[in-house]
Design a protein around this motif. Structure first.
Motif, PDB file in Angstrom:
ATOM      1  N   MET A 208       0.840  -1.195   0.000  1.00  0.00           N
ATOM      2  CA  MET A 208       0.000   0.000   0.000  1.00  0.00           C
ATOM      3  C   MET A 208       0.874   1.243   0.000  1.00  0.00           C
ATOM      4  O   MET A 208       1.897   1.293   0.664  1.00  0.00           O
ATOM      5  N   ARG A 209       0.452   2.245  -0.742  1.00  0.00           N
ATOM      6  CA  ARG A 209       1.181   3.514  -0.791  1.00  0.00           C
ATOM      7  C   ARG A 209       0.384   4.586  -0.070  1.00  0.00           C
ATOM      8  O   ARG A 209      -0.821   4.714  -0.232  1.00  0.00           O
ATOM      9  N   VAL A 210       1.086   5.365   0.749  1.00  0.00           N
ATOM     10  CA  VAL A 210       0.496   6.537   1.380  1.00  0.00           C
ATOM     11  C   VAL A 210       1.139   7.774   0.766  1.00  0.00           C
ATOM     12  O   VAL A 210       2.366   7.864   0.652  1.00  0.00           O
ATOM     13  N   ASN A 211       0.317   8.720   0.360  1.00  0.00           N
ATOM     14  CA  ASN A 211       0.783   9.981  -0.191  1.00  0.00           C
ATOM     15  C   ASN A 211       0.635  11.070   0.863  1.00  0.00           C
ATOM     16  O   ASN A 211      -0.389  11.140   1.547  1.00  0.00           O
ATOM     17  N   ILE A 212       1.653  11.913   0.976  1.00  0.00           N
ATOM     18  CA  ILE A 212       1.645  12.990   1.959  1.00  0.00           C
ATOM     19  C   ILE A 212       1.782  14.321   1.225  1.00  0.00           C
ATOM     20  O   ILE A 212       2.693  14.494   0.416  1.00  0.00           O
ATOM     21  N   MET A 213       0.870  15.233   1.505  1.00  0.00           N
ATOM     22  CA  MET A 213       0.941  16.574   0.924  1.00  0.00           C
ATOM     23  C   MET A 213       1.361  17.552   2.008  1.00  0.00           C
ATOM     24  O   MET A 213       0.686  17.687   3.021  1.00  0.00           O
ATOM     25  N   VAL A 214       2.505  18.227   1.778  1.00  0.00           N
ATOM     26  CA  VAL A 214       2.965  19.231   2.730  1.00  0.00           C
ATOM     27  C   VAL A 214       2.904  20.612   2.076  1.00  0.00           C
ATOM     28  O   VAL A 214       2.196  20.798   1.083  1.00  0.00           O
ATOM     29  N   GLY A 215       3.626  21.590   2.628  1.00  0.00           N
ATOM     30  CA  GLY A 215       3.330  22.983   2.291  1.00  0.00           C
ATOM     31  C   GLY A 215       4.256  23.697   1.344  1.00  0.00           C
ATOM     32  O   GLY A 215       4.309  24.930   1.379  1.00  0.00           O
ATOM     33  N   GLY A 216       5.019  22.981   0.505  1.00  0.00           N
ATOM     34  CA  GLY A 216       5.891  23.652  -0.455  1.00  0.00           C
ATOM     35  C   GLY A 216       5.102  24.435  -1.481  1.00  0.00           C
ATOM     36  O   GLY A 216       3.868  24.380  -1.522  1.00  0.00           O
ATOM     37  N   PRO A 217       5.802  25.178  -2.348  1.00  0.00           N
ATOM     38  CA  PRO A 217       5.129  26.056  -3.314  1.00  0.00           C
ATOM     39  C   PRO A 217       4.122  25.331  -4.209  1.00  0.00           C
ATOM     40  O   PRO A 217       4.407  24.254  -4.733  1.00  0.00           O
ATOM     41  N   ASP A 218       2.948  25.939  -4.386  1.00  0.00           N
ATOM     42  CA  ASP A 218       1.917  25.368  -5.268  1.00  0.00           C
ATOM     43  C   ASP A 218       2.443  25.131  -6.676  1.00  0.00           C
ATOM     44  O   ASP A 218       2.063  24.162  -7.330  1.00  0.00           O
ATOM     45  N   SER A 219       3.319  26.027  -7.135  1.00  0.00           N
ATOM     46  CA  SER A 219       3.786  25.965  -8.524  1.00  0.00           C
ATOM     47  C   SER A 219       4.595  24.709  -8.824  1.00  0.00           C
ATOM     48  O   SER A 219       4.781  24.360  -9.989  1.00  0.00           O
ATOM     49  N   LEU A 220       5.084  24.021  -7.789  1.00  0.00           N
ATOM     50  CA  LEU A 220       5.908  22.832  -7.999  1.00  0.00           C
ATOM     51  C   LEU A 220       5.136  21.525  -7.805  1.00  0.00           C
ATOM     52  O   LEU A 220       5.704  20.451  -7.952  1.00  0.00           O
ATOM     53  N   ILE A 221       3.859  21.607  -7.476  1.00  0.00           N
ATOM     54  CA  ILE A 221       3.066  20.389  -7.259  1.00  0.00           C
ATOM     55  C   ILE A 221       2.617  19.813  -8.600  1.00  0.00           C
ATOM     56  O   ILE A 221       1.937  20.487  -9.383  1.00  0.00           O
ATOM     57  N   PRO A 222       2.961  18.561  -8.911  1.00  0.00           N
ATOM     58  CA  PRO A 222       2.517  17.929 -10.161  1.00  0.00           C
ATOM     59  C   PRO A 222       1.074  17.441 -10.018  1.00  0.00           C
ATOM     60  O   PRO A 222       0.818  16.293  -9.647  1.00  0.00           O
ATOM     61  N   LEU A 223       0.127  18.314 -10.314  1.00  0.00           N
ATOM     62  CA  LEU A 223      -1.281  18.000 -10.056  1.00  0.00           C
ATOM     63  C   LEU A 223      -1.770  16.792 -10.842  1.00  0.00           C
ATOM     64  O   LEU A 223      -2.668  16.079 -10.393  1.00  0.00           O
ATOM     65  N   SER A 224      -1.193  16.547 -12.011  1.00  0.00           N
ATOM     66  CA  SER A 224      -1.624  15.378 -12.784  1.00  0.00           C
ATOM     67  C   SER A 224      -1.328  14.090 -12.022  1.00  0.00           C
ATOM     68  O   SER A 224      -2.128  13.142 -12.029  1.00  0.00           O
ATOM     69  N   VAL A 225      -0.194  14.047 -11.338  1.00  0.00           N
ATOM     70  CA  VAL A 225       0.158  12.875 -10.529  1.00  0.00           C
ATOM     71  C   VAL A 225      -0.746  12.800  -9.305  1.00  0.00           C
ATOM     72  O   VAL A 225      -1.229  11.730  -8.929  1.00  0.00           O
ATOM     73  N   VAL A 226      -0.989  13.938  -8.671  1.00  0.00           N
ATOM     74  CA  VAL A 226      -1.862  13.980  -7.499  1.00  0.00           C
ATOM     75  C   VAL A 226      -3.242  13.446  -7.838  1.00  0.00           C
ATOM     76  O   VAL A 226      -3.798  12.597  -7.124  1.00  0.00           O
ATOM     77  N   HIS A 227      -3.829  13.918  -8.952  1.00  0.00           N
ATOM     78  CA  HIS A 227      -5.177  13.481  -9.314  1.00  0.00           C
ATOM     79  C   HIS A 227      -5.208  12.010  -9.726  1.00  0.00           C
ATOM     80  O   HIS A 227      -6.215  11.323  -9.497  1.00  0.00           O
ATOM     81  N   ALA A 228      -4.109  11.534 -10.303  1.00  0.00           N
ATOM     82  CA  ALA A 228      -4.056  10.116 -10.670  1.00  0.00           C
ATOM     83  C   ALA A 228      -4.091   9.217  -9.437  1.00  0.00           C
ATOM     84  O   ALA A 228      -4.464   8.050  -9.524  1.00  0.00           O
ATOM     85  N   ARG A 229      -3.734   9.787  -8.273  1.00  0.00           N
ATOM     86  CA  ARG A 229      -3.701   9.009  -7.035  1.00  0.00           C
ATOM     87  C   ARG A 229      -4.817   9.402  -6.075  1.00  0.00           C
ATOM     88  O   ARG A 229      -4.747   9.101  -4.876  1.00  0.00           O
ATOM     89  N   GLN A 230      -5.833  10.055  -6.568  1.00  0.00           N
ATOM     90  CA  GLN A 230      -6.852  10.606  -5.675  1.00  0.00           C
ATOM     91  C   GLN A 230      -7.583   9.556  -4.858  1.00  0.00           C
ATOM     92  O   GLN A 230      -8.103   9.847  -3.769  1.00  0.00           O
ATOM     93  N   ASN A 231      -7.629   8.327  -5.325  1.00  0.00           N
ATOM     94  CA  ASN A 231      -8.317   7.274  -4.591  1.00  0.00           C
ATOM     95  C   ASN A 231      -7.396   6.498  -3.651  1.00  0.00           C
ATOM     96  O   ASN A 231      -7.824   5.536  -3.007  1.00  0.00           O
ATOM     97  N   GLU A 232      -6.141   6.910  -3.583  1.00  0.00           N
ATOM     98  CA  GLU A 232      -5.204   6.286  -2.658  1.00  0.00           C
ATOM     99  C   GLU A 232      -5.290   6.966  -1.285  1.00  0.00           C
ATOM    100  O   GLU A 232      -6.022   7.933  -1.101  1.00  0.00           O
ATOM    101  N   LYS A 233      -4.539   6.454  -0.345  1.00  0.00           N
ATOM    102  CA  LYS A 233      -4.517   7.022   1.003  1.00  0.00           C
ATOM    103  C   LYS A 233      -3.696   8.304   1.000  1.00  0.00           C
ATOM    104  O   LYS A 233      -2.588   8.360   0.477  1.00  0.00           O
TER     105      LYS A 233
END
Length: 218
Positions: free
Chosen positions: A1-26
């Protein structure tokens, strides 16, 4: 199982396509990272931190959306990112931990996150922790022989000894290296894959492998 952690770095560096691809993960939201996830339509299972980067309106939203909130005082023994990783391990014992928002911004926080897997409390998870942003993918390795695969769009490859290292050998990368030793940290940067699969090995120490690309600013 993979756990994804979102912390507070700059919004401009977040790869949203990867984030949304994992939206159903923990997901674990750390401080303002919890709000960031909610803004993307993702409700984290857990929110963690002192929430000093989250305003009152945002925190009320977090409390209304997330059942499991671990609130800590601003003066504490762990950084918020450390708390996020600590909770992910204690709650889920995952096979992999991917951290988003851990890079960019303040250099002290960036370095703290980069060196986090070396800490005694997390070293058992060192090879299971990965940092991702739009420009970089960071993985950690203990001594051994490894096969690594190229990522689409990530042209460059760096080998960073975070501790003293012996026997670092880049077998079939574009710029090979044989049995290299160092008593101090060093970054072999701007190497490249030679084909889709390459190999490397080392005998002692800890090495971070960074796949990276130039960020095009529009």
């Amino acid at each position: 199982m993979r756990v994804n952690i979102m912390v507070g770095g700059p919004d401009s560096l977040i790869p949203l396509s990867v984030v949304h691809a994992r939206q159903n993960e923990k997901w674990v939201g750390v401080d303002i990272g919890a709000t960031r996830l909610l803004n993307e339509g993702i409700t984290p299972a857990v929110a963690v931190g002192d929430f000093d980067s989250t305003n009152a309106q945002q925190f009320n939203r977090v409390k209304g959306a997330i059942d499991d909130i671990h609130l800590f005082p601003p003066v504490k023994d762990y950084t918020d990112t450390q708390l996020g990783v600590k909770n992910a391990i204690e709650l889920y014992k995952p096979d992999q931990i991917t951290i988003f928002g851990a890079t960019g911004g303040r250099l002290d926080q960036y370095l703290s996150n980069l060196f986090l897997p070396l800490e005694k409390e997390f070293k058992g998870y060192l090879e299971k922790i990965q940092l991702i942003d739009k420009q970089n993918i960071v993985d950690y390795y203990l001594p051994g022989e490894y096969e690594i695969k190229a990522e689409a769009g990530f042209k460059y490859l760096a080998f960073v000894n975070l501790t003293p290292v012996t026997g670092l050998t880049l077998v079939d990368e574009k710029y090979p290296l044989t049995n290299w030793n160092s008593s101090t940290p060093f970054c072999w940067s701007s190497n490249e894959f030679n084909g889709e699969v390459n190999h490397f090995s080392f005998q002692s120490g800890v090495v971070a492998v960074i796949k990276s690309r130039d960020l095009i600013i529009k």
